[in-house]
Design a protein around this motif. Structure first.
Motif, PDB file in Angstrom:
ATOM      1  N   LEU A 324       0.831  -1.205   0.000  1.00 61.46           N
ATOM      2  CA  LEU A 324       0.000   0.000   0.000  1.00 61.46           C
ATOM      3  C   LEU A 324       0.865   1.254   0.000  1.00 61.46           C
ATOM      4  CD1 LEU A 324      -2.811   1.184   0.060  1.00 61.46           C
ATOM      5  CD2 LEU A 324      -2.805   0.989   2.549  1.00 61.46           C
ATOM      6  N   GLU A 325       1.959   1.221   0.731  1.00 63.95           N
ATOM      7  CA  GLU A 325       2.872   2.363   0.755  1.00 63.95           C
ATOM      8  C   GLU A 325       3.505   2.591  -0.614  1.00 63.95           C
ATOM      9  OE1 GLU A 325       7.312   2.867   2.352  1.00 63.95           O
ATOM     10  OE2 GLU A 325       5.881   2.448   3.962  1.00 63.95           O
ATOM     11  N   ALA A 326       3.906   1.506  -1.288  1.00 62.83           N
ATOM     12  CA  ALA A 326       4.492   1.628  -2.626  1.00 62.83           C
ATOM     13  C   ALA A 326       3.474   2.145  -3.629  1.00 62.83           C
ATOM     14  CB  ALA A 326       5.042   0.278  -3.080  1.00 62.83           C
ATOM     15  N   LEU A 327       2.212   1.798  -3.446  1.00 60.93           N
ATOM     16  CA  LEU A 327       1.169   2.282  -4.345  1.00 60.93           C
ATOM     17  C   LEU A 327       0.984   3.788  -4.216  1.00 60.93           C
ATOM     18  CD1 LEU A 327      -1.095   1.588  -6.364  1.00 60.93           C
ATOM     19  CD2 LEU A 327      -2.593   1.214  -4.397  1.00 60.93           C
ATOM     20  N   LEU A 328       1.041   4.293  -2.993  1.00 70.46           N
ATOM     21  CA  LEU A 328       0.854   5.731  -2.772  1.00 70.46           C
ATOM     22  C   LEU A 328       2.096   6.532  -3.141  1.00 70.46           C
ATOM     23  CD1 LEU A 328      -1.008   5.601   0.657  1.00 70.46           C
ATOM     24  CD2 LEU A 328      -2.004   6.138  -1.550  1.00 70.46           C
ATOM     25  N   ALA A 331       4.762   6.217  -8.988  1.00 73.84           N
ATOM     26  CA  ALA A 331       4.868   7.228 -10.040  1.00 73.84           C
ATOM     27  C   ALA A 331       3.749   8.257  -9.975  1.00 73.84           C
ATOM     28  CB  ALA A 331       4.876   6.550 -11.413  1.00 73.84           C
ATOM     29  N   GLY A 332       2.612   7.884  -9.401  1.00 71.58           N
ATOM     30  CA  GLY A 332       1.494   8.815  -9.331  1.00 71.58           C
ATOM     31  C   GLY A 332       1.466   9.662  -8.085  1.00 71.58           C
ATOM     32  N   PHE A 333       2.589   9.807  -7.383  1.00 71.99           N
ATOM     33  CA  PHE A 333       2.620  10.590  -6.153  1.00 71.99           C
ATOM     34  C   PHE A 333       2.320  12.050  -6.447  1.00 71.99           C
ATOM     35  CE2 PHE A 333       4.927  13.245  -3.101  1.00 71.99           C
ATOM     36  CZ  PHE A 333       4.400  12.772  -1.909  1.00 71.99           C
ATOM     37  N   LEU A 528     -12.003  -3.355  -4.186  1.00 76.46           N
ATOM     38  CA  LEU A 528     -10.759  -3.198  -3.434  1.00 76.46           C
ATOM     39  C   LEU A 528      -9.657  -3.977  -4.144  1.00 76.46           C
ATOM     40  CD1 LEU A 528     -12.063  -3.579   0.231  1.00 76.46           C
ATOM     41  CD2 LEU A 528     -11.880  -1.514  -1.174  1.00 76.46           C
ATOM     42  N   ASN A 529      -8.970  -3.299  -5.063  1.00 78.32           N
ATOM     43  CA  ASN A 529      -7.875  -3.894  -5.813  1.00 78.32           C
ATOM     44  C   ASN A 529      -6.590  -3.126  -5.541  1.00 78.32           C
ATOM     45  OD1 ASN A 529      -9.448  -5.929  -6.956  1.00 78.32           O
ATOM     46  ND2 ASN A 529     -10.066  -4.640  -8.675  1.00 78.32           N
ATOM     47  N   SER A 530      -5.617  -3.257  -6.413  1.00 76.29           N
ATOM     48  CA  SER A 530      -4.314  -2.618  -6.214  1.00 76.29           C
ATOM     49  C   SER A 530      -4.199  -1.364  -7.068  1.00 76.29           C
ATOM     50  CB  SER A 530      -3.188  -3.607  -6.551  1.00 76.29           C
ATOM     51  OG  SER A 530      -3.289  -4.762  -5.761  1.00 76.29           O
ATOM     52  N   ASP A 531      -5.042  -0.370  -6.798  1.00 75.33           N
ATOM     53  CA  ASP A 531      -4.946   0.901  -7.500  1.00 75.33           C
ATOM     54  C   ASP A 531      -5.421   2.005  -6.561  1.00 75.33           C
ATOM     55  OD1 ASP A 531      -7.636   0.384  -7.422  1.00 75.33           O
ATOM     56  OD2 ASP A 531      -7.879   0.106  -9.561  1.00 75.33           O
TER      57      ASP A 531
END
Length: 718
Positions: A324-328, A331-333, A528-531
């Motif tokens: 979850l941390e890597a998702l936030l 590249a879209g930070f 609730l997926n990985s996006d």
């Protein structure tokens, strides 16, 4: 061609010296990042020229170097890339990211205009300082004196060769010390090293602060915020804070406001007054400071508030579950995104802490999805033995399932026939016997490598992957009862279960879909997926306050419709409720029975009752979660939550009635007590009548003397 290239360089730096950064055409910015390509192109062109042409080109290069003498004098003469920087007029600017270049040129222009120096010198010094920050952040450090000296000693960075730490320190004091302090407190270096997008946003913020610092010292007003919308007439859009203040003022001026409105306006005015007083106190304390120090403190405080919420959200996301941390922070930070200020982050952190003690919820989610088992071989994250971790597949010799090859060991049962021949020959030849036992002691016997997969407590390493069997379970369809009776501890458990479903779905590469239902046709669908959309959906669900009725027809109908999709055909349904459900309609029950027979659908149920066990047996939920297996046996997949000790510590649970927020159970128990008192009074009077004597003359009969008390009289008496 060489003369044309030199003329372009002169034009670029003439703009930097005399005009603002905005005057440089954007089409020329990309020139500053192709230093290696320029070197190769320049070499190919010069090699094709004759000796006379090369001599002429050399004189032109020296003439060009005289124009750019200021930036090259600042650099070391013996550095590796010094001559290339001199030839092409780029210096350390060629390593600056494209998104930082406009701010770099703008800062150099403001510095030269304020101090009267050369902008080319300022731009080179700023570029070196920016590269020093980047090199330090790549190490997970901040560029203090020790870190800068370490970068210089290593010699791996061209900009630092032959320099002193004082030459790489940027921005100037007192801004530099304040920046290092606040970013050390926020632990920026950890996230900047881990996520390049966070590092770029941080360096851009640092450049913006440096520009504002020099503009404030120069007495210039800051330009209009680029993020604020401006209409065709040049009017700026109002911020949310300004709109809220105007609305509060209108409510205060409007006649006849309600008590709630008056209280709200009063609270808002008191809060604004406190903020204003605190602001005045800080201004009074900063007034005694020198101008440079005062401006630096104000900018540092503002930058700290800008980065505090995003970094705290990243920390809480990292503690919630892996990925979850890597998702936030990927590249879209976006530093200015509204997701960082959401109230759900605090609740997410609390739910994550509760999940550590709710093992039964983790086991329930692990059992969901048909097709469970090891599944096919595929690339998956490597798992290591960790006795405090969760269950996972590890390759071990304790599970001798297959022979993979040859190895060396001390296991006699797996040794090759050649080793057995040595042992047999050792009966007559002593040297053969000694050789066998020496290999046995050294664990060097040639043996078959037999092992297999087994479940052990593990920890996962996402950096490395291996080919192993992984759970090939189907997706998860989660139906959560969000009625008013689910408030309090039940609401906390339901939200923790949704968080665990999302974590398990991401870890096991599964899909998860949530149906939050309450009253008739009141169903919210959340994927609730990985996006990033799923993260917002999770925060929306966590921030939701449960309220409404309990109508189970619509969520079951939608779940059955989703099963018709091939992506969700292998799903299981998990129903979370307190057990107070009405029987679904006949049409829904018919479809549900058909899905169980044809699709082998399994419906799991989680009953969240109460610690006092006041509730009756939820027959409706048990009937929905009962299935008939092919062998004729009946399977009941209902779990009753029992780990109440893990949620009793919540401060919000003390004033909550577990059975109903309105206290219906308390009133029911009081009514039962009144009825019991009434029946006791009847028995007492009847027993008194049996022991009494016959009535006197003119008296009443026993039946006339005794009068049955009514329900109203019993309530009044109680």
């Amino acid at each position: 061609m060489l003369l044309q290239q030199q003329n372009v360089h002169r034009q670029v730096f003439s703009h930097v010296d005399t005009k603002p950064w905005a005057a440089v055409p954007p089409s020329r910015h990309h020139h500053l990042h192709s230093k290696r390509d320029r070197n190769e192109t320049f070499s190919r062109k010069t090699n094709r020229r004759s000796t006379a042409s090369a001599a002429s080109s050399k004189r032109d290069v020296h003439a060009h170097a005289a124009v750019l003498d200021a930036p090259t004098k600042a650099g070391p003469t013996g550095s590796k890339g010094g001559h290339t920087a001199l030839l092409h007029g780029l210096g350390d600017i060629g390593d600056v990211a494209p998104s930082h270049l406009p701010w770099l040129l703008r800062l150099a222009h403001i510095q030269s205009r304020r101090t009267g120096g050369d902008s080319s010198v300022a731009i080179q010094e700023t570029a070196r300082g920016l590269m020093a920050w980047r090199a330090a952040l790549n190490k997970g450090l901040l560029p203090d004196e020790i870190c800068l000296q370490q970068i210089i000693d290593e010699g791996s960075e061209e900009f630092a060769i032959g320099r002193q730490p004082s030459e790489l320190k940027w921005p100037e004091e007192p801004l530099n010390t304040l920046m290092i302090r606040i970013f050390a407190k926020l632990n920026v270096a950890y996230f900047a090293r881990k996520y390049p997008a966070v590092q770029d946003a941080f360096l851009k913020s640092l450049l913006e602060v440096a520009v504002r610092y020099h503009k404030t010292l120069a007495g210039e007003e800051d330009e209009m915020d680029e993020n604020v919308e401006v209409d065709s007439n040049g009017k700026r859009a109002k911020t949310a804070k300004q709109l809220a203040e105007e609305e509060a003022q209108r409510r205060a001026e409007r006649g006849g406001p309600t008590t709630a409105a008056i209280q709200q306006v009063t609270n808002e005015m008191a809060a604004r007054k406190q903020l204003e007083e605190a602001r005045k106190k800080r201004a009074a304390a900063n007034a005694a400071l020198p101008p440079e120090r005062r401006i630096a403190v104000e900018l540092a405080r503002e930058l700290y508030g800008k980065w505090q919420a995003p970094l705290q959200a990243l920390q809480k996301a990292g503690r919630a579950f892996e990925g979850l941390e890597a998702l936030l922070g990927g590249a879209g930070f976006d530093l200015s995104g509204s997701i960082w200020k959401r109230a759900g982050w605090n609740s997410l952190d609390a739910l994550r802490a509760k999940l550590e003690d709710l093992k039964e919820l983790r086991d329930l989610v692990r059992s969901l999805g048909r097709g469970g088992g090891w599944g096919p071989l595929r690339r998956a994250p490597i798992q290591y033995l960790d006795m405090s971790g969760r269950q996972g597949l590890l390759r071990t010799v304790l599970e001798a399932q297959e022979t993979r090859g040859l190895t060396r060991s001390d296991d006699i049962s797996r040794m090759l026939p050649a080793e057995a021949a040595h042992l047999s020959r050792g009966r007559t030849v002593r040297s053969s016997k000694l050789l066998f036992y020496a290999r046995l002691a050294e664990k060097a016997l040639q043996s078959y490598e037999r092992d297999g997969w087994s479940e052990f407590p593990t920890r996962i390493s996402h950096d490395r992957r291996e080919v192993r069997p992984t759970a090939d379970r189907g997706p998860i369809l989660l139906c959560v009862d969000t009625s008013g009776s689910m408030r309090g501890a039940r609401e906390t458990i339901a939200k923790a279960l949704a968080l665990e479903c999302m974590r398990a779905a991401r870890e096991q590469e599964r899909d998860c879909y949530v149906f939050a239902f309450s009253g008739p046709s009141e169903v919210r669908e959340l994927e609730l997926n990985s996006d990033m959309k799923s993260v917002n959906n999770l925060l929306d669900f966590i921030e939701t306050v449960f309220n409404g009725g309990s109508d189970f027809n619509e969520p079951v109908r939608r779940c059955l419709d989703r099963l018709s999709d091939a992506k969700w055909a292998n799903s299981d349904i998990l129903l979370v409720s307190d057990g107070e459900l009405r029987q679904p309609g006949s049409e829904v029950m018919r479809k549900l029975s058909g899905a169980k027979d044809k699709l082998s659908l399994r419906m799991h149920g989680l009953i969240i009752g109460s610690p006092e066990k006041k509730r009756a047996d939820p027959a409706v939920l048990r009937g929905l979660c009962t299935s008939t297996l092919p062998n004729g046996k009946t399977e009941l997949l209902v779990t009753e939550f029992s780990s109440w000790a893990s949620v009793q510590a919540d401060d919000q649970l003390g004033a909550i009635d577990y059975d109903d927020l309105e206290g219906n159970a308390r009133r029911r128990l009081a009514g039962l007590k009144r009825e019991a008192d009434r029946q006791a009074e009847i028995r007492r009077r009847r027993s008194g009548m049996r022991g009494s004597s016959k009535p006197k003359a003119g008296g009443t009969t026993p039946n006339e003397e005794f009068k049955m008390p009514t329900a109203r009289e019993g309530r009044q008496k109680s």
